[in-house]
Write a protein that holds these residues in place. Sequence first.
Motif, short mmCIF file in Angstrom:
data_model
loop_
_atom_site.label_atom_id
_atom_site.label_comp_id
_atom_site.label_asym_id
_atom_site.label_seq_id
_atom_site.Cartn_x
_atom_site.Cartn_y
_atom_site.Cartn_z
N LYS A 193 0.84 -1.19 0.00
CA LYS A 193 0.00 0.00 0.00
C LYS A 193 0.88 1.25 0.00
O LYS A 193 2.07 1.18 0.31
N PRO A 194 0.31 2.40 -0.34
CA PRO A 194 1.10 3.64 -0.38
C PRO A 194 1.75 3.94 0.97
O PRO A 194 1.11 3.80 2.02
N THR A 195 3.01 4.36 0.95
CA THR A 195 3.73 4.70 2.16
C THR A 195 4.46 6.03 1.97
O THR A 195 4.67 6.49 0.85
N PHE A 196 4.87 6.62 3.07
CA PHE A 196 5.59 7.89 3.01
C PHE A 196 6.97 7.73 2.37
O PHE A 196 7.49 8.69 1.79
N ASP A 197 7.56 6.55 2.48
CA ASP A 197 8.91 6.36 1.92
C ASP A 197 8.91 5.94 0.46
O ASP A 197 9.96 5.69 -0.11
N ASN A 198 7.73 5.88 -0.14
CA ASN A 198 7.63 5.60 -1.57
C ASN A 198 7.44 6.92 -2.31
O ASN A 198 6.37 7.54 -2.22
N PRO A 199 8.46 7.41 -3.02
CA PRO A 199 8.41 8.73 -3.67
C PRO A 199 7.22 8.91 -4.61
O PRO A 199 6.68 10.01 -4.72
N GLU A 200 6.81 7.83 -5.27
CA GLU A 200 5.74 7.93 -6.25
C GLU A 200 4.35 7.90 -5.60
O GLU A 200 3.40 8.44 -6.16
N GLN A 201 4.24 7.29 -4.43
CA GLN A 201 2.92 7.12 -3.82
C GLN A 201 2.72 7.88 -2.51
O GLN A 201 1.61 7.88 -1.98
N TYR A 243 3.18 -0.97 8.48
CA TYR A 243 3.00 0.45 8.12
C TYR A 243 2.87 1.30 9.40
O TYR A 243 1.89 2.03 9.58
N ASP A 244 3.83 1.22 10.30
CA ASP A 244 3.68 1.92 11.57
C ASP A 244 3.58 3.44 11.43
O ASP A 244 2.76 4.08 12.09
N ILE A 245 4.39 4.02 10.55
CA ILE A 245 4.37 5.48 10.38
C ILE A 245 3.03 5.93 9.80
O ILE A 245 2.43 6.92 10.26
N GLU A 246 2.55 5.22 8.82
CA GLU A 246 1.27 5.56 8.19
C GLU A 246 0.11 5.36 9.16
O GLU A 246 -0.82 6.17 9.20
N MET A 247 0.14 4.28 9.94
CA MET A 247 -0.91 4.03 10.91
C MET A 247 -0.98 5.15 11.94
O MET A 247 -2.06 5.63 12.31
N LEU A 248 0.19 5.60 12.41
CA LEU A 248 0.23 6.68 13.40
C LEU A 248 -0.20 8.01 12.78
O LEU A 248 -0.79 8.85 13.46
N ALA A 249 0.09 8.20 11.51
CA ALA A 249 -0.35 9.42 10.82
C ALA A 249 -1.87 9.47 10.78
O ALA A 249 -2.48 10.53 10.97
N VAL A 250 -2.49 8.32 10.55
CA VAL A 250 -3.96 8.23 10.57
C VAL A 250 -4.47 8.51 11.98
O VAL A 250 -5.46 9.24 12.16
N TRP A 251 -3.82 7.93 12.98
CA TRP A 251 -4.21 8.14 14.36
C TRP A 251 -4.16 9.63 14.71
O TRP A 251 -5.11 10.19 15.28
N GLN A 252 -3.07 10.28 14.33
CA GLN A 252 -2.88 11.68 14.70
C GLN A 252 -3.81 12.62 13.92
O GLN A 252 -4.22 13.67 14.44
N TYR A 253 -4.13 12.24 12.71
CA TYR A 253 -5.16 12.95 11.96
C TYR A 253 -6.46 12.95 12.77
O TYR A 253 -7.14 13.96 12.88
N GLY A 254 -6.77 11.81 13.34
CA GLY A 254 -7.98 11.69 14.14
C GLY A 254 -7.93 12.47 15.44
O GLY A 254 -8.95 13.02 15.88
N LEU A 255 -6.77 12.51 16.07
CA LEU A 255 -6.64 13.30 17.29
C LEU A 255 -6.93 14.77 17.01
O LEU A 255 -7.64 15.45 17.77
N SER A 256 -6.37 15.27 15.93
CA SER A 256 -6.61 16.66 15.54
C SER A 256 -8.08 16.90 15.19
O SER A 256 -8.68 17.89 15.62
N LEU A 257 -8.64 15.98 14.42
CA LEU A 257 -10.04 16.10 14.00
C LEU A 257 -10.97 16.16 15.20
O LEU A 257 -11.92 16.96 15.23
N GLN A 258 -10.71 15.34 16.20
CA GLN A 258 -11.61 15.27 17.35
C GLN A 258 -11.67 16.56 18.14
O GLN A 258 -12.69 16.89 18.76
N LEU A 259 -10.58 17.32 18.15
CA LEU A 259 -10.60 18.61 18.84
C LEU A 259 -11.66 19.51 18.25
O LEU A 259 -12.41 20.19 18.97
N ASP A 260 -11.75 19.53 16.91
CA ASP A 260 -12.76 20.35 16.24
C ASP A 260 -14.14 19.70 16.32
O ASP A 260 -15.15 20.39 16.51
N TYR A 261 -14.18 18.39 16.17
CA TYR A 261 -15.45 17.65 16.16
C TYR A 261 -16.22 17.83 17.47
O TYR A 261 -17.41 18.17 17.48
#
Length: 251
Positions: A55-63, A119-137
Amino acid sequence: MTKIKYVLLAIICLTLTNCKTEEHEFPLDKRYWDTNDYDKAILELRFGYEDDEKKPTFDNPEQRIIVEKLTDEQNFKVVLKDNELGIKHRNAVATEFFEHWKDMHQIYQATDRKDMYVYDIEMLAVWQYGLSLQLDYFKLGNDEILESADDPNSSRVKNVISSNIGTLIDNYTIYLDEINEEKAFSEKGKTKLADGIEKYFTQLIKLYPNANYSGMKKKAELMLKKSESDKIKSSLTKLIELIDSKKKTEE
């Protein structure tokens, strides 16, 4: 013979065309993704990839742009922070984003035969996206309650608001459960996990300085004893100190 060669060539070309793997499509040309874009992207990322397909990852320049788009906080902030829009509308949009985020959690959960996150970095990026979202939500939800209430200062309204903030704090505390899986993270993953605690938990406590963080503090103290990562320990220590500093201010 010539005709036979042309026929064989045509058959080979047709076969190659049919066997060609269909490319994954994402709305990468859009500056911000709306909830409809998330519908399609999450569906593709969850079910459009073969089991052995990366799946797409941060370390894949194209994806990497796919993951960057997926976890870009501006996608929801551009709407939720727009004070020209009504609270009810923004709250409805926030709810949609929140539901999509829960589905996003399923995208990068895979582990390998050594029980390490793939995909630990990507999983945590999703987690942190949610932490930020919940503040507004949660803030928009509470703002709508206050705006529509006959008496915003009534004990009933205050109790509902307090309960919602408590739920938000509980949701944040769940993030600390990832420390139980510390051995499944790479060193970069542990750093990102720690950075998430320092950044988003600080924002939470700044937004609600007088809330009850006793459960979060207890969890942080338990994880502090359990963790073997200096970076995670440091972030937990800062979190505990921040919670304690708010208590002293109240006193």
